[in-house]
Design a protein around this motif. Structure first.
Motif, PDB file in Angstrom:
ATOM      1  N   LEU A 227       0.204  -7.096   4.408  1.00  0.00           N
ATOM      2  CA  LEU A 227       0.353  -5.746   4.055  1.00  0.00           C
ATOM      3  C   LEU A 227       1.754  -5.128   4.324  1.00  0.00           C
ATOM      4  CD1 LEU A 227      -3.225  -4.360   4.760  1.00  0.00           C
ATOM      5  CD2 LEU A 227      -2.411  -5.287   2.561  1.00  0.00           C
TER       6      LEU A 227
ATOM      7  N   ILE B 113       3.101  -1.138   4.178  1.00  0.00           N
ATOM      8  CA  ILE B 113       2.770   0.022   3.829  1.00  0.00           C
ATOM      9  C   ILE B 113       3.855   1.094   4.025  1.00  0.00           C
ATOM     10  CG2 ILE B 113       1.013   1.722   5.044  1.00  0.00           C
ATOM     11  CD1 ILE B 113      -0.482  -0.593   6.115  1.00  0.00           C
TER      12      ILE B 113
ATOM     13  N   LEU C 268     -11.251  -0.549  -0.156  1.00  0.00           N
ATOM     14  CA  LEU C 268      -9.921  -1.312   0.017  1.00  0.00           C
ATOM     15  C   LEU C 268     -10.184  -2.494   0.625  1.00  0.00           C
ATOM     16  CD1 LEU C 268      -6.848  -1.275   0.216  1.00  0.00           C
ATOM     17  CD2 LEU C 268      -6.803   0.007   2.470  1.00  0.00           C
TER      18      LEU C 268
ATOM     19  N   ILE D 276       0.612   5.174   0.345  1.00  0.00           N
ATOM     20  CA  ILE D 276      -0.336   6.130   0.645  1.00  0.00           C
ATOM     21  C   ILE D 276      -0.204   7.581   0.533  1.00  0.00           C
ATOM     22  CG2 ILE D 276      -1.759   6.807   2.713  1.00  0.00           C
ATOM     23  CD1 ILE D 276      -1.506   3.783   3.980  1.00  0.00           C
TER      24      ILE D 276
ATOM     25  N   ILE E 215      -1.144  -1.265  -4.558  1.00  0.00           N
ATOM     26  CA  ILE E 215      -2.136  -0.485  -4.341  1.00  0.00           C
ATOM     27  C   ILE E 215      -1.744   0.916  -4.166  1.00  0.00           C
ATOM     28  CG2 ILE E 215      -4.479  -0.292  -3.134  1.00  0.00           C
ATOM     29  CD1 ILE E 215      -4.149  -3.272  -2.350  1.00  0.00           C
ATOM     30  N   HIS E 216      -2.250   1.809  -4.697  1.00  0.00           N
ATOM     31  CA  HIS E 216      -1.865   3.118  -4.684  1.00  0.00           C
ATOM     32  C   HIS E 216      -3.249   3.597  -3.671  1.00  0.00           C
ATOM     33  CE1 HIS E 216       1.781   3.198  -7.387  1.00  0.00           C
ATOM     34  NE2 HIS E 216       0.809   2.079  -8.014  1.00  0.00           N
ATOM     35  N   ILE E 217      -2.843   4.420  -2.720  1.00  0.00           N
ATOM     36  CA  ILE E 217      -4.117   5.158  -2.022  1.00  0.00           C
ATOM     37  C   ILE E 217      -3.943   6.379  -2.387  1.00  0.00           C
ATOM     38  CG2 ILE E 217      -5.220   5.652   0.108  1.00  0.00           C
ATOM     39  CD1 ILE E 217      -4.448   2.630   0.880  1.00  0.00           C
TER      40      ILE E 217
ATOM     41  N   THR F 290      -4.771   3.976   8.890  1.00  0.00           N
ATOM     42  CA  THR F 290      -4.979   2.721   8.159  1.00  0.00           C
ATOM     43  C   THR F 290      -4.199   1.567   8.728  1.00  0.00           C
ATOM     44  OG1 THR F 290      -4.783   4.344   6.203  1.00  0.00           O
ATOM     45  CG2 THR F 290      -4.224   2.036   5.469  1.00  0.00           C
TER      46      THR F 290
ATOM     47  N   LEU G 110       0.835  -1.077   0.154  1.00  0.00           N
ATOM     48  CA  LEU G 110      -0.164  -0.052  -0.153  1.00  0.00           C
ATOM     49  C   LEU G 110       0.782   1.394  -0.039  1.00  0.00           C
ATOM     50  CD1 LEU G 110      -2.678  -0.798   2.769  1.00  0.00           C
ATOM     51  CD2 LEU G 110      -2.667  -1.320   0.486  1.00  0.00           C
TER      52      LEU G 110
END
Length: 151
Positions: free
Chosen positions: A113, A115, A101, A13, A52-54, A127, A11
């Motif tokens: 994950l 992060i 998500l 963020i 995954i790009h938040i 998160t 992730l």
């Protein structure tokens, strides 16, 4: 039958232009964060793991940064998403609130994950806490020395 391995995702963020030079909310450590994020991103891509790009998009009328449609809200060029990578848009500090998500992670059987994000005390913290509460194994890059810690 139990699976022999668990699936992982990265992730990223809020690694967005407004946190960099001439951005609306320039962050002093942004280049160190993006350098580490790029290293980890390259590793995930090489291993063909989920990325995954938040992306934070402001919804308040008086917002000063991450305004939809602006250059500042775009994901920073060093970590630009590839076609097969997911972008989750959030409007609050927590990447799980009112986003898809959690459903995405569950549907893809992701349990681990990693992060990396811009501001530990803003978006990373809520998160990470939610991810832990939901049962995910979490590694968080949390300091300028580029260390990952298991939370």
């Amino acid at each position: 039958m139990k699976r022999k391995y668990t699936k992982s995702a990265l992730l990223l963020i809020d690694i967005q232009n407004d946190y960099f030079y001439k951005g609306k909310m320039e962050f002093k450590g942004s280049y160190e964060v993006v350098a580490r994020a790029k290293k980890i991103l390259d590793s995930f891509r090489k291993k063909r793991k989920t990325v995954i790009h938040i992306q934070h998009i402001a919804v308040k009328k008086n917002a000063t940064h991450f305004i939809s449609g602006t250059y500042g809200a775009e994901i920073y060029e060093e970590v630009t998403p590839k076609e097969n990578e997911t972008i989750i848009v959030k409007n609050t500090p927590n990447g799980f609130i009112d986003t898809g998500l959690f459903e995405y992670l569950k549907n893809n059987q992701i349990e681990n994950l990693t992060i990396v994000g811009m501001l530990d005390n803003m978006s990373n913290d809520p998160t990470v806490r939610t991810a832990k509460d939901l049962g995910f194994n979490v590694q968080l890059w949390e300091d300028q020395k580029a260390n990952l810690s298991v939370v």
